[in-house]
Design an enzyme around this catalytic site. Sequence first.
Site, PDB file in Angstrom:
ATOM      1  N   TYR A  54       0.552  -1.385   0.263  1.00 24.93           N
ATOM      2  CA  TYR A  54       0.269   0.199  -0.143  1.00 24.93           C
ATOM      3  C   TYR A  54       0.639   1.794  -0.222  1.00 24.93           C
ATOM      4  CZ  TYR A  54      -3.520  -3.215   0.735  1.00 24.93           C
ATOM      5  OH  TYR A  54      -5.073  -4.183   0.706  1.00 24.93           O
ATOM      6  N   HIS A  62      -9.311   0.819  -5.778  1.00 26.25           N
ATOM      7  CA  HIS A  62      -8.047   0.203  -4.618  1.00 26.25           C
ATOM      8  C   HIS A  62      -7.510   0.569  -4.868  1.00 26.25           C
ATOM      9  CE1 HIS A  62     -11.486  -2.363  -3.243  1.00 26.25           C
ATOM     10  NE2 HIS A  62     -12.721  -2.482  -4.396  1.00 26.25           N
TER      11      HIS A  62
HETATM   12  C1  DQA Z   1      -7.950  -2.583  -0.873  1.00 31.95           C
HETATM   13  C2  DQA Z   1      -7.672  -3.629  -1.619  1.00 31.95           C
HETATM   14  C3  DQA Z   1      -8.592  -4.888  -0.733  1.00 31.95           C
HETATM   15  O1  DQA Z   1      -8.723  -6.348  -0.813  1.00 31.95           O
HETATM   16  C4  DQA Z   1      -8.161  -5.220   1.025  1.00 31.95           C
HETATM   17  O2  DQA Z   1      -8.665  -5.482   1.740  1.00 31.95           O
HETATM   18  C5  DQA Z   1      -7.710  -3.656   1.549  1.00 31.95           C
HETATM   19  C6  DQA Z   1      -7.142  -2.570   0.657  1.00 31.95           C
HETATM   20  C7  DQA Z   1      -7.137  -1.489  -1.486  1.00 31.95           C
HETATM   21  O3  DQA Z   1      -7.217  -0.269  -1.633  1.00 31.95           O
HETATM   22  O4  DQA Z   1      -6.173  -1.987  -2.758  1.00 31.95           O
HETATM   23  O5  DQA Z   1      -8.202  -2.553   2.560  1.00 31.95           O
HETATM   24  O6  DQA Z   1      -9.353  -1.882  -0.506  1.00 31.95           O
END
Ligand code: DQA
Length: 141
Positions: free
Chosen positions: A23, A100
Amino acid sequence: MKKILIINGPNLNMLGLREPEIYGTDTLEDIRVWTDSKINSLAQTTWFQSNVEGEIVSRIQMASKEQFDAVVINPGGYAHTSVAIHDALKILKIPVIEVHLSQVYKREEFRHTLLTAKAASAIMSGLGKQSYYRAIQSLLD
Ligand code: DQA
Protein backbone atom coordinates in the site's frame (compact mmCIF):
# COMPACT_ATOMS: atom_id res chain seq x y z
CA MET A 1 -18.35 23.55 -7.74
CA LYS A 2 -18.90 19.77 -7.66
CA LYS A 3 -19.22 18.10 -4.28
CA ILE A 4 -17.70 14.66 -3.93
CA LEU A 5 -17.90 12.28 -0.96
CA ILE A 6 -14.89 10.00 -0.52
CA ILE A 7 -15.52 6.98 1.71
CA ASN A 8 -12.79 4.73 3.07
CA GLY A 9 -13.43 1.42 4.77
CA PRO A 10 -11.66 -0.66 7.40
CA ASN A 11 -7.91 -0.60 7.96
CA LEU A 12 -7.37 2.30 5.58
CA ASN A 13 -6.79 4.42 8.69
CA MET A 14 -3.68 2.25 9.13
CA LEU A 15 -2.10 3.20 5.80
CA GLY A 16 1.52 4.15 6.31
CA LEU A 17 2.01 1.31 8.78
CA ARG A 18 0.00 -1.35 7.04
CA GLU A 19 1.83 -3.64 4.57
CA PRO A 20 3.82 -0.77 3.02
CA GLU A 21 5.16 -3.10 0.31
CA ILE A 22 1.57 -3.31 -0.99
CA TYR A 23 0.00 0.00 0.00
CA GLY A 24 3.01 2.34 0.14
CA THR A 25 4.09 4.57 3.01
CA ASP A 26 1.57 7.42 2.69
CA THR A 27 -1.05 7.71 5.41
CA LEU A 28 -4.70 8.27 4.48
CA GLU A 29 -4.22 11.89 5.58
CA ASP A 30 -1.21 12.19 3.20
CA ILE A 31 -3.39 10.82 0.40
CA ARG A 32 -6.19 13.25 1.26
CA VAL A 33 -3.84 16.26 1.22
CA TRP A 34 -2.15 15.11 -2.02
CA THR A 35 -5.48 14.40 -3.76
CA ASP A 36 -7.04 17.69 -2.69
CA SER A 37 -3.96 19.59 -3.92
CA LYS A 38 -4.20 17.84 -7.32
CA ILE A 39 -7.93 18.57 -7.56
CA ASN A 40 -6.96 22.17 -6.93
CA SER A 41 -10.38 23.46 -5.81
CA LEU A 42 -12.17 22.10 -8.89
CA ALA A 43 -14.23 20.02 -6.49
CA GLN A 44 -15.16 20.17 -2.85
CA THR A 45 -14.28 16.85 -1.25
CA THR A 46 -15.61 15.38 2.00
CA TRP A 47 -13.50 12.50 3.35
CA PHE A 48 -14.93 9.83 5.64
CA GLN A 49 -13.31 6.71 7.09
CA SER A 50 -14.77 3.98 9.26
CA ASN A 51 -13.84 0.47 10.32
CA VAL A 52 -17.50 -0.34 10.95
CA GLU A 53 -19.73 -1.68 8.20
CA GLY A 54 -22.94 -0.15 9.61
CA GLU A 55 -21.34 3.29 9.89
CA ILE A 56 -20.38 3.14 6.23
CA VAL A 57 -23.94 2.11 5.32
CA SER A 58 -25.32 5.02 7.40
CA ARG A 59 -22.90 7.50 5.77
CA ILE A 60 -24.03 6.36 2.32
CA GLN A 61 -27.69 6.67 3.36
CA MET A 62 -27.03 10.22 4.61
CA ALA A 63 -25.32 11.03 1.31
CA SER A 64 -28.50 10.09 -0.55
CA LYS A 65 -30.19 13.05 1.20
CA GLU A 66 -27.28 15.47 0.79
CA GLN A 67 -26.20 17.44 -2.23
CA PHE A 68 -23.25 15.35 -3.43
CA ASP A 69 -22.54 15.03 -7.14
CA ALA A 70 -20.64 11.75 -6.84
CA VAL A 71 -19.17 9.22 -4.43
CA VAL A 72 -15.72 7.65 -4.54
CA ILE A 73 -15.43 4.63 -2.27
CA ASN A 74 -12.60 2.35 -1.21
CA PRO A 75 -14.53 -0.21 0.83
CA GLY A 76 -11.32 -1.99 1.90
CA GLY A 77 -12.01 -5.63 2.77
CA TYR A 78 -15.77 -5.02 2.68
CA ALA A 79 -15.46 -4.78 -1.10
CA HIS A 80 -15.30 -8.56 -1.14
CA THR A 81 -18.07 -9.34 1.35
CA SER A 82 -20.59 -6.57 2.01
CA VAL A 83 -24.08 -7.00 0.59
CA ALA A 84 -25.17 -4.18 2.95
CA ILE A 85 -22.73 -1.62 1.46
CA HIS A 86 -23.64 -2.81 -2.04
CA ASP A 87 -27.35 -2.29 -1.30
CA ALA A 88 -26.73 1.17 0.22
CA LEU A 89 -24.75 2.25 -2.87
CA LYS A 90 -27.68 1.13 -5.05
CA ILE A 91 -29.89 3.73 -3.32
CA LEU A 92 -27.70 6.56 -4.63
CA LYS A 93 -28.79 8.34 -7.80
CA ILE A 94 -25.34 9.81 -8.44
CA PRO A 95 -22.21 8.21 -9.97
CA VAL A 96 -20.13 5.94 -7.73
CA ILE A 97 -16.54 4.96 -8.49
CA GLU A 98 -14.91 2.20 -6.46
CA VAL A 99 -11.16 2.49 -6.00
CA HIS A 100 -8.47 0.15 -4.68
CA LEU A 101 -4.89 1.17 -4.06
CA SER A 102 -3.64 -2.31 -4.93
CA GLN A 103 -4.31 -4.36 -8.04
CA VAL A 104 -6.71 -6.80 -6.43
CA TYR A 105 -6.70 -9.27 -9.32
CA LYS A 106 -2.96 -9.87 -8.82
CA ARG A 107 -3.56 -10.80 -5.18
CA GLU A 108 -5.25 -13.63 -3.24
CA GLU A 109 -8.26 -15.24 -4.86
CA PHE A 110 -10.67 -14.02 -2.16
CA ARG A 111 -9.98 -10.48 -3.38
CA HIS A 112 -11.11 -11.32 -6.91
CA THR A 113 -14.78 -11.10 -5.95
CA LEU A 114 -15.78 -7.44 -5.95
CA LEU A 115 -19.27 -7.39 -4.50
CA THR A 116 -19.72 -3.70 -3.82
CA ALA A 117 -18.32 -2.85 -7.28
CA LYS A 118 -21.49 -4.26 -8.80
CA ALA A 119 -23.16 -1.08 -7.53
CA ALA A 120 -20.46 1.22 -8.97
CA SER A 121 -20.30 2.79 -12.42
CA ALA A 122 -16.54 2.22 -12.64
CA ILE A 123 -13.67 0.67 -10.72
CA MET A 124 -10.01 1.60 -10.45
CA SER A 125 -7.51 -0.81 -8.98
CA GLY A 126 -3.75 -0.75 -8.75
CA LEU A 127 -2.93 2.90 -9.26
CA GLY A 128 -1.98 3.50 -5.62
CA LYS A 129 -2.88 6.93 -4.26
CA GLN A 130 -3.50 8.12 -7.81
CA SER A 131 -6.69 6.02 -7.82
CA TYR A 132 -8.57 8.68 -5.85
CA TYR A 133 -7.34 11.57 -7.96
CA ARG A 134 -7.98 9.76 -11.27
CA ALA A 135 -11.48 8.79 -10.11
CA ILE A 136 -12.36 12.38 -9.17
CA GLN A 137 -10.78 13.72 -12.36
CA SER A 138 -12.85 11.37 -14.51
CA LEU A 139 -16.02 12.38 -12.63
CA LEU A 140 -15.24 16.05 -13.28
CA ASP A 141 -14.50 15.39 -16.97
C1 DQA B 1 -7.89 -2.46 -0.75
C2 DQA B 1 -7.87 -3.91 -1.23
C3 DQA B 1 -8.66 -4.82 -0.30
O1 DQA B 1 -8.59 -6.17 -0.74
C4 DQA B 1 -8.10 -4.76 1.11
O2 DQA B 1 -8.88 -5.54 1.98
C5 DQA B 1 -7.97 -3.35 1.60
C6 DQA B 1 -7.42 -2.35 0.69
C7 DQA B 1 -7.01 -1.55 -1.60
O3 DQA B 1 -7.17 -0.34 -1.52
O4 DQA B 1 -6.15 -2.05 -2.34
O5 DQA B 1 -8.24 -3.06 2.76
O6 DQA B 1 -9.22 -1.99 -0.82
